[in-house]
Design an enzyme around this catalytic site. Structure first.
Site, PDB file in Angstrom:
ATOM      1  CE1 TYR A 225       3.129 -10.810  27.380  1.00 53.42           C
ATOM      2  CE2 TYR A 225       1.945 -11.103  25.305  1.00 53.42           C
ATOM      3  CZ  TYR A 225       1.985 -11.176  26.695  1.00 53.42           C
ATOM      4  OH  TYR A 225       0.886 -11.611  27.380  1.00 53.42           O
TER       5      TYR A 225
ATOM      6  CG  ASP B  61       2.126 -17.519  32.200  1.00 48.66           C
ATOM      7  OD1 ASP B  61       0.893 -17.657  32.296  1.00 48.66           O
ATOM      8  OD2 ASP B  61       2.785 -17.916  31.230  1.00 48.66           O
TER       9      ASP B  61
END
Length: 248
Positions: free
Chosen positions: A109, A51
């Site tokens: 992540y 994002d």
């Protein structure tokens, strides 16, 4: 040939990886470099979707191209046409039917927290600052509760297409918290993620670390499928796509 590339990028100035109508994306910038090097603009397949403001240490993408440039020389050639906040680290030839997104087994992540009242003057763009002391042992105890195959709707932001289709079950194979001085790192490895899932997970772990949430509450939060019971969505700037794993 089908090329698989590894990229690192600072997402601060981009609206995310995918091409968007509302701003400049990493994909658009990368395709501009491809155009300059190859004289064509091949379709690229990203291994993940980051994002706006999210960074990457090991983003993967693939594309098909007819070129005489060997894979080993592609990174240098492309980097000459990329801004300094995007770097190609590696390139290799993969089978014709390889797809960077669908062939991925797991994605890891990293979320970085600066646990100190004062920002660092050097890398404040790459972490979220939490001024109040966090208990990393409580955070680790909570992190372990996320490991396994669960419905993660409680960790999903509104507007998720996966949630709209009822596809909210994912498998987390590892979730751990480590402290190095004032830096707390949260690492999560899973077969897939929901919209803002890691940022909400990190926010939930911070609630545990601050003593506002009992780590034993995590299973009940997941079972509730209620976003309001999980922690806040932490800012994008602390999030990094660390790596994508394949069988190659």
């Amino acid at each position: 040939m089908n090329f698989l590339l590894t990229l690192a990028y600072d997402g601060t100035n981009y609206c995310g990886f995918q091409v968007q109508p509302n701003g400049r994306s990493v994909a658009q910038t990368f395709q501009d470099a491809l155009q300059a090097v190859l004289g064509s603009r091949p379709d690229i397949k990203g291994g993940s979707r980051t994002d706006a403001g999210v960074h990457a240490l090991g983003f993967k993408l693939n594309f098909h191209a007819d070129t005489r440039i060997p894979a080993a020389k592609l990174p240098l050639a492309l980097n000459q046409h990329l801004p300094p906040d995007i770097r190609v680290l590696d390139a290799q030839v993969v089978p014709e039917d390889f797809h960077a997104r669908y062939a991925a087994h797991t994605k890891t992540y990293l979320y970085r927290i600066h646990n100190h009242p004062i920002d660092s003057p050097f890398d404040a763009a790459y972490y979220t600052r939490v001024p109040r002391h966090l208990d990393e042992a409580r955070m680790q105890a909570a992190a372990q509760q996320f490991v396994g195959r669960h419905d993660f709707l409680a960790l999903c932001a509104a507007g998720s297409s996966a949630a709209a289709h009822g596809d909210t079950v994912r498998t987390i194979t590892d979730c751990h918290v480590t402290r190095k001085g004032d830096e707390i790192d949260i690492e999560v490895t899973a077969d897939g993620y929901l919209y803002n899932m890691v940022r909400i997970l990190a926010g939930t772990l911070c609630e545990a670390g601050a003593g506002r949430l009992d780590p034993a509450e995590i299973p009940a939060i997941l079972e509730s499928r209620d976003r309001s019971r999980a922690g806040p969505t932490l800012p994008a700037k602390g999030l990094f796509l660390k790596c994508v794993e394949y069988d190659l």
